[in-house]
Design an enzyme around this catalytic site. Structure first.
Site, PDB file in Angstrom:
ATOM      1  N   ASP A 249       0.840  -1.190   0.000  1.00  0.00           N
ATOM      2  CA  ASP A 249       0.000   0.000   0.000  1.00  0.00           C
ATOM      3  C   ASP A 249       0.877   1.242   0.000  1.00  0.00           C
ATOM      4  O   ASP A 249       2.056   1.195   0.364  1.00  0.00           O
ATOM      5  CB  ASP A 249      -0.932   0.000   1.210  1.00  0.00           C
TER       6      ASP A 249
ATOM      7  N   GLU B  75       0.081  -0.948   5.840  1.00  0.00           N
ATOM      8  CA  GLU B  75       1.111  -0.311   6.653  1.00  0.00           C
ATOM      9  C   GLU B  75       0.863   1.181   6.811  1.00  0.00           C
ATOM     10  O   GLU B  75       1.021   1.742   7.897  1.00  0.00           O
ATOM     11  CB  GLU B  75       2.489  -0.563   6.031  1.00  0.00           C
TER      12      GLU B  75
END
Length: 424
Positions: free
Chosen positions: A83, A146
């Site tokens: 991400d 994250e």
């Protein structure tokens, strides 16, 4: 082939924790995509790539995935994430693509953390093809959340999958990181009535320095400011558009004036009594990353990184007391304890040895303000890809890394894995 494969990954705009894309989606073929379609697409892309390279792979209910080589009981883990933070504004290159120009590789995620994840996969492939007996397993774990902060992906992994014996996350600096500051995310709000502000918005994420902000005063004057994005842990490397807009509005808006008195251009919480520091990790940092309004209140999203030796309860108590004493409601939404490891431990020294052998650079491990997946599991060290003294552009516009540094990172990861695999 390598650059085309990386390009395909960077072209997926896998922002997480942002708007509708974060809402759970359902696909008739693939099921629930808990972090949005684009994050799922990035996970599937990397698992498919790893399978084509001869790795064993597993998709863990679209929440996280892994790819593995080797045999044996011991498991070496590489924790990476797919991400990214939002691209932000005013890029000179397409943010969701790979552009190579004058020896530099541009694209959102090329540094944080798609590029390093890709480097690690290529290092695993080289190790697999090298003929070195793989008596330990090497598993790269592809996180998907994250940047969102709550790390539900890693929580799922810990509850359902095998934990590594030790390993690293390629999401920081070389030669290695043995400490990470504590992280507190909070939202503070203030009544909009009597503030002098009718509406306001700014920033893209709490852990980014805001590069755009707009304030509309009760007199219908619009103040719009641009800034320079940077990682929230290093606010001194950016230029906060929210603060610039508040400064411009301060003569006419009581809230903006209060903002400048309490926060302003202070990056260490000085006016709020939060300017803590220690020898190991330096000063506390504070970044205002989000600004928004509704009919009742003005809200600021704030990222705080506090020194590794401080007690979390004392910091949280001081934060709430200082803001609430100034008329703000304060809600702490996320907290991560500091990481502080033995810098002379065997794994850290093995990793540093690989870095030194490839580069000849003799730097010692350091402590950072950033937060990495080293916090997610025991015995994980943050390791690369940024070389000491070289620019780090994560969370910035025109995120980039040099082709040379990218190749060095791949060589370091390959040698480090080889050393870890042959260790008894």
């Amino acid at each position: 082939m390598m650059s085309e494969a990386l390009k395909g990954l960077l072209r997926i705009p896998s922002e997480t924790g942002c708007g509708e894309e974060y809402d759970e989606k359902y696909d008739e073929k693939y099921g629930v995509m808990p972090y949005g379609r684009h994050v799922f697409e990035a996970l599937k892309y990397m698992l498919d790539l790893c399978e084509s390279l001869g790795f064993r792979t597993k998709n863990c209910e679209n929440r996280i995935g892994w790819a593995e080589i080797g045999e044996g009981e011991q498991l070496i883990g590489i924790l990476a994430h797919l991400d990214v933070v939002p691209a932000g504004n005013d890029w000179d290159y397409p943010p969701y693509d790979l552009t190579i120009e004058d020896g530099q590789m541009y694209g959102r995620g090329v540094v944080d953390d798609k590029g390093p994840a890709f480097c690690a996969v290529m290092a695993m492939k080289e190790l697999l093809d090298s003929g070195v007996p793989l008596k330990k397993r090497v598993r790269i774990i592809f996180g998907c959340q994250e940047e969102a902060g709550d790390w539900l992906d890693m929580q799922y992994y810990r509850e359902h999958e095998e934990l590594p014996s030790y390993g690293f996350t390629p999401d920081a600096d070389f030669p290695a990181i043995y400490g990470e500051k504590g992280i507190i995310s909070l939202y503070v709000s203030h009544p909009i009535a009597g503030s002098g502000i009718k509406a306001a918005e700014g920033g893209n994420a709490v852990n980014m320095v805001a590069d755009l902000a707009k304030i509309v005063t009760v007199n219908d004057e619009t103040i719009q400011m641009s800034g320079v994005s940077a990682h929230g842990s290093t606010p001194e490397e950016g230029e906060n558009a929210i603060t610039k807009a508040m400064e411009a509005a301060a003569p006419k808006c009581s809230f903006a004036a209060k903002y400048m008195d309490l926060i302003g251009y202070h990056l260490h919480g000085e006016a709020l009594g939060l300017d803590f520091s220690d020898k190991q990790s330096g000063k506390l940092t504070m970044n205002v990353g989000l600004l928004k309004t509704d009919e009742e209140k003005i809200t600021l999203g704030i990222d705080i990184r506090y020194p590794v030796t401080l007690k979390a309860d004392e910091i949280k108590k001081r934060i709430k007391e200082t803001f609430e004493s100034q008329g703000f409601a304060a809600e702490i939404t996320e907290h991560m304890d500091p990481v502080f490891m033995d810098e002379n431990g065997e794994v850290i020294r093995t990793l540093i040895g690989a870095f030194r052998e490839v580069t000849g650079i003799e730097d010692e491990p350091t402590v950072i303000g950033g937060g990495t997946y080293a916090r997610a599991m025991p015995n994980i060290v943050a390791f690369g890809p940024i070389i000491p003294g070289h620019p780090c552009t994560e969370h910035m516009k025109n995120e980039h890394i040099s082709e040379e540094d990218f190749e060095i990172a791949m060589k370091v990861y390959t040698l480090a894995l080889k050393k870890l695999v042959i260790q008894q």
